[in-house]
Design an enzyme around this catalytic site. Structure first.
Site, PDB file in Angstrom:
ATOM      1  N   GLY A  18      70.546   2.140  -4.734  1.00  0.00           N
ATOM      2  CA  GLY A  18      71.343   3.342  -4.514  1.00  0.00           C
ATOM      3  C   GLY A  18      72.036   3.763  -5.798  1.00  0.00           C
ATOM      4  O   GLY A  18      71.624   3.417  -6.906  1.00  0.00           O
ATOM      5  N   PHE A  19      73.131   4.495  -5.651  1.00  0.00           N
ATOM      6  CA  PHE A  19      73.831   5.015  -6.824  1.00  0.00           C
ATOM      7  C   PHE A  19      74.336   3.890  -7.727  1.00  0.00           C
ATOM      8  O   PHE A  19      74.187   3.940  -8.947  1.00  0.00           O
ATOM      9  CB  PHE A  19      74.991   5.910  -6.397  1.00  0.00           C
ATOM     10  CG  PHE A  19      74.552   7.213  -5.810  1.00  0.00           C
ATOM     11  CD1 PHE A  19      74.026   8.211  -6.614  1.00  0.00           C
ATOM     12  CD2 PHE A  19      74.656   7.448  -4.450  1.00  0.00           C
ATOM     13  CE1 PHE A  19      73.619   9.419  -6.079  1.00  0.00           C
ATOM     14  CE2 PHE A  19      74.250   8.660  -3.904  1.00  0.00           C
ATOM     15  CZ  PHE A  19      73.717   9.643  -4.727  1.00  0.00           C
ATOM     16  N   GLY A  20      74.952   2.856  -7.137  1.00  0.00           N
ATOM     17  CA  GLY A  20      75.486   1.766  -7.933  1.00  0.00           C
ATOM     18  C   GLY A  20      74.407   0.972  -8.629  1.00  0.00           C
ATOM     19  O   GLY A  20      74.481   0.712  -9.840  1.00  0.00           O
ATOM     20  N   GLU A 175      79.910  18.656   7.533  1.00  0.00           N
ATOM     21  CA  GLU A 175      78.695  19.286   7.019  1.00  0.00           C
ATOM     22  C   GLU A 175      77.617  19.382   8.092  1.00  0.00           C
ATOM     23  O   GLU A 175      76.918  20.400   8.198  1.00  0.00           O
ATOM     24  CB  GLU A 175      78.210  18.501   5.800  1.00  0.00           C
ATOM     25  CG  GLU A 175      79.137  18.680   4.607  1.00  0.00           C
ATOM     26  CD  GLU A 175      78.850  17.743   3.453  1.00  0.00           C
ATOM     27  OE1 GLU A 175      79.325  18.011   2.335  1.00  0.00           O
ATOM     28  OE2 GLU A 175      78.150  16.726   3.667  1.00  0.00           O
ATOM     29  N   ASP A 310      79.676   0.789  -1.985  1.00  0.00           N
ATOM     30  CA  ASP A 310      80.320   0.730  -0.671  1.00  0.00           C
ATOM     31  C   ASP A 310      80.634  -0.690  -0.233  1.00  0.00           C
ATOM     32  O   ASP A 310      81.455  -0.900   0.660  1.00  0.00           O
ATOM     33  CB  ASP A 310      79.417   1.384   0.386  1.00  0.00           C
ATOM     34  CG  ASP A 310      79.356   2.892   0.224  1.00  0.00           C
ATOM     35  OD1 ASP A 310      80.132   3.432  -0.577  1.00  0.00           O
ATOM     36  OD2 ASP A 310      78.510   3.527   0.892  1.00  0.00           O
TER      37      ASP A 310
END
Length: 436
Positions: A18-20, A175, A310
């Site tokens: 993921g992003f990390g 959203e 997270d």
């Protein structure tokens, strides 16, 4: 990257693409380490736009990029499609779905899953939104609800089919609610003959007193007003106490009133729990299953193990950092730099988060955001949101495709809401489900 026969190259394992994890792998570019990145999927997912896939505005390929392609120029990185089952920190190895992998340094960035607050039985009836599979399942349920309503002759059952409940008033819930309202009010009205999609009932339930509770009050109010204009029923202080095939049961006003809402489609955006892999580390976890590392992002019990994203419960200036992409990206890169400092025998640096702001979109042409302390909303906020997300998308093709899709949607009010499915809405006469 050349090494002599006697040179020992440190082995770094990153769990999670993921992003990390991805930003950590990038931070090792050109470094004298051998990096292995593990993920259950072979693609990096741009999660902030998952709801756009769930509501048929974008296709899965628009927000996913192959991890191997992203890291193709880094010769010191190997990507493995694998699932980490456990971590043996004492033995410095990761137990995989097939075999195991040893390491000198480990970065765990496995993210979070859905939390149903002690009611896992709600999950089949109220899917959350964390993966592409989740997004496609939500899209399928939403569009099949309209299809089923088109054939339904009982008015009460038709109302239930056209009722959509979103649980959770954070950015994801807001959203989703705004996008669903646009589908029902703007995209689908001309597609059906027996039903009027505009009559759909969309409810957003938030257990606290505000939607977008992490935003400043003016932005919270702007978001609620925008949702109301789209026809979304926003109910705060509404705690879900039951979810079944009939709909949801909600406790309103601190239990003073209990309401049953008949709904075919219930979507979950209310809570998250850290990846269960953290339990195998043998360290203390918080209530959400997250790990609290040292300020350097390393574990005090295992100095060669780092945590990011997270899974990381990191408190800065007395405030727990939110589980957003920017936090994960900065932590991943910082953890990688600290691993390199360890290898060089240098002191580790504490992590400091640079807050670039938060944003949430509410339908076409409206968003709220707090960027560097400047609060924006409405069309200006939406335009800023569009270009911000385009900037962070990985891959030139992804950016062009997504920008084109958004421009087309904005001008024509249309979304790609055609559904092709092999699932029947009702059993066939022999009791088996056949193809359409």
């Amino acid at each position: 990257m050349n090494h002599t026969a006697h040179e020992v190259v440190p082995r770094v394992v990153i769990i999670g693409g993921g992003f990390g994890g991805l930003d950590a792998a990038r931070a090792f570019a050109g470094a004298p380490v051998r990096v292995t990145l593990l993920d259950r999927h072979n693609y990096h997912l741009f999660q902030p736009l998952l709801y756009q896939v769930a509501t048929a505005s974008l296709s899965p390929g628009d927000i996913a990029s192959p991890i191997r392609w992203v890291l193709r120029k880094q010769q010191n990185v190997q990507v493995l499609l694998a699932e980490a089952r456990a971590i043996d920190a004492a033995g410095r190895r990761v137990v995989l779905d097939r075999g195991e992998l040893s390491y000198d340094y480990l970065l765990v960035a496995t993210g979070a899953a859905h939390s149903y607050f002690g009611h896992p039985e709600w999950a089949p009836r109220a899917p959350g939104l964390k993966t592409l599979d989740d997004a496609l399942e939500i899209r399928r349920r939403v569009l099949l609800a309209f299809e089923a309503a088109e054939r339904e002759t009982d008015l009460e059952e038709r109302r239930r089919l056209l009722t959509f409940v979103i649980v959770g008033g954070g950015p994801t819930g807001v959203e989703l609610a705004g996008a669903l309202a646009e589908i029902a009010r703007q995209s689908l009205p001309q597609d059906f003959r027996s039903i009027n999609p505009k009559s759909s009932r969309i409810l957003l339930l938030e257990g606290g007193p505000y939607v977008l509770p992490s935003f400043a009050e003016p932005l919270r109010e702007a978001a609620r007003d925008a949702l109301t204009r789209l026809g979304v029923e926003v109910r705060t202080d509404a705690i879900v106490t039951g979810v079944d095939k009939a709909g949801v049961v909600v406790s309103m006003s601190s239990g003073a009133e209990v309401v049953a809402i008949a709904a075919q489609t219930v979507l979950w955006a209310a809570g998250v729990a850290a990846s269960p892999l953290a339990k195998s580390l043998g360290v203390a976890l918080d209530r959400a299953g997250r790990v609290t590392p040292l300020p350097t992002l390393a574990l005090s019990e295992h100095p060669n193990v780092f945590i990011a994203g997270d899974l990381c419960a990191f408190t800065e200036d007395g405030t727990l950092l939110p589980g957003v992409a920017q936090v994960a990206m900065q932590q991943g890169a910082h953890a990688a730099r600290n691993i390199l400092r360890t290898i060089r025998g240098e002191p580790l640096q504490p992590f400091r988060y640079r807050d670039y702001g938060t944003m949430a979109t509410i339908g076409r042409g409206s968003a709220v955001g707090d960027i560097f302390g400047v609060k924006i909303s409405g069309l200006l906020g939406w335009l800023f949101w569009v270009f911000l997300h385009i900037f962070w998308l990985i891959g030139f093709r992804n950016r062009i495709v997504v920008l084109t899709e958004w421009a087309w949607s904005f001008v024509t009010l249309q979304r790609r809401v055609r559904l092709i499915t092999g699932e029947r809405l009702w059993p066939s006469p022999d009791g088996m489900h056949g193809s359409c």
